[in-house]
Design a protein around this motif. Structure first.
Motif, short mmCIF file in Angstrom:
data_model
loop_
_atom_site.label_atom_id
_atom_site.label_comp_id
_atom_site.label_asym_id
_atom_site.label_seq_id
_atom_site.Cartn_x
_atom_site.Cartn_y
_atom_site.Cartn_z
N LEU A 163 70.33 116.99 65.19
CA LEU A 163 71.15 117.88 64.38
C LEU A 163 71.12 117.49 62.91
O LEU A 163 71.07 118.35 62.02
CB LEU A 163 72.59 117.87 64.91
CG LEU A 163 72.76 118.42 66.33
CD1 LEU A 163 74.19 118.23 66.81
CD2 LEU A 163 72.37 119.89 66.40
N GLU A 172 79.67 119.61 60.57
CA GLU A 172 78.99 120.59 61.42
C GLU A 172 78.50 119.95 62.72
O GLU A 172 78.56 120.57 63.79
CB GLU A 172 77.82 121.20 60.65
CG GLU A 172 78.27 122.11 59.51
CD GLU A 172 77.13 122.47 58.57
OE1 GLU A 172 77.22 123.56 57.95
OE2 GLU A 172 76.17 121.68 58.44
N GLN A 176 79.56 120.95 66.53
CA GLN A 176 78.51 121.26 67.50
C GLN A 176 78.65 120.40 68.77
O GLN A 176 78.48 120.89 69.88
CB GLN A 176 77.14 121.00 66.88
CG GLN A 176 75.96 121.37 67.75
CD GLN A 176 75.46 122.77 67.48
OE1 GLN A 176 75.97 123.46 66.60
NE2 GLN A 176 74.46 123.19 68.23
#
Length: 217
Positions: A163, A172, A176
């Motif tokens: 990621l 973020e 996730q």
């Protein structure tokens, strides 16, 4: 404590301008200037600054070679590469050389000051636009053999690296993976430590060079 900076650029007027911008900030100090890559490496090794602003196109030794030479030494400074030309080749070569930041010389003074502070703090200048261009640079490269170091990562650390390599921020990644942001920071720190990487920029390059992440994947 102030952040010490060395400016490496073959244009004296530009060095003077950068010095004037930097020294308007009470927490920043220019401790030296160099006019070529050889001088930049020698000066940085002697003065041990926190950050080196490194031009790419310089005589005797260019900024990329000087960056590689500096970062091969124990406890090296952080390097922000400066360039007049916003080309994929310059960007990719700077990241591969180990730079923690990449700035155009037309960047605003505010952006420069922020960059110095961010890089000195151990982070890297990595925004989604830069990540996208790194992805594109690897898009047509043959798939490499994954390095053994990847096996040292836990499954969750591997997820975090994937990621991170796609340009996601800690917040973020946290959303996730449905974990706390502090947990993500811990995972990122462990990934960097296990892989022997300095920062998120190097982690992105590693993820694509290792084949862990592929363009379009």
């Amino acid at each position: 404590m102030s952040i010490s900076v060395v400016i490496a650029d073959d244009q004296r007027m530009l060095r003077t301008g950068l010095r004037m911008v930097i020294e308007t900030e009470p927490d920043l100090a220019v401790v030296g200037e160099a006019g070529d890559g050889v001088e930049a490496v020698a000066l940085a090794r002697r003065l041990r600054p926190d950050v080196v602003l490194m031009d790419i196109a310089m005589p005797r030794q260019d900024g990329l070679a000087a960056t590689r030479a500096l970062l091969a030494t124990p406890d090296p400074p952080r390097v922000i590469v400066l360039t007049t030309f916003d080309t994929d080749e310059n960007l990719f070569n700077a990241l591969q050389a180990g730079a923690s930041g990449f700035l155009l010389k037309v960047s605003s003074p505010e952006h420069l000051i922020t960059a110095i502070r961010v890089v000195a703090g151990g982070e890297a200048l990595l925004d989604p636009a830069v990540t996208t261009r790194v992805i594109e640079a690897f898009a047509h490269r043959p798939g490499p053999t994954p390095p053994a170091a990847l096996g040292d990562l836990t499954p969750r650390e591997t997820d975090v690296l994937r990621l991170l390599a796609r340009g996601l921020s800690n917040a973020e990644i946290s959303a996730q993976l449905v974990v706390g942001e502090a947990t993500v920071k811990t995972h990122v720190a462990r990934v960097l430590m296990k892989l022997g990487l300095r920062d998120r920029v190097q982690a992105v390059v590693f993820a694509y060079e290792s084949g862990l992440v592929r363009a379009g994947g």
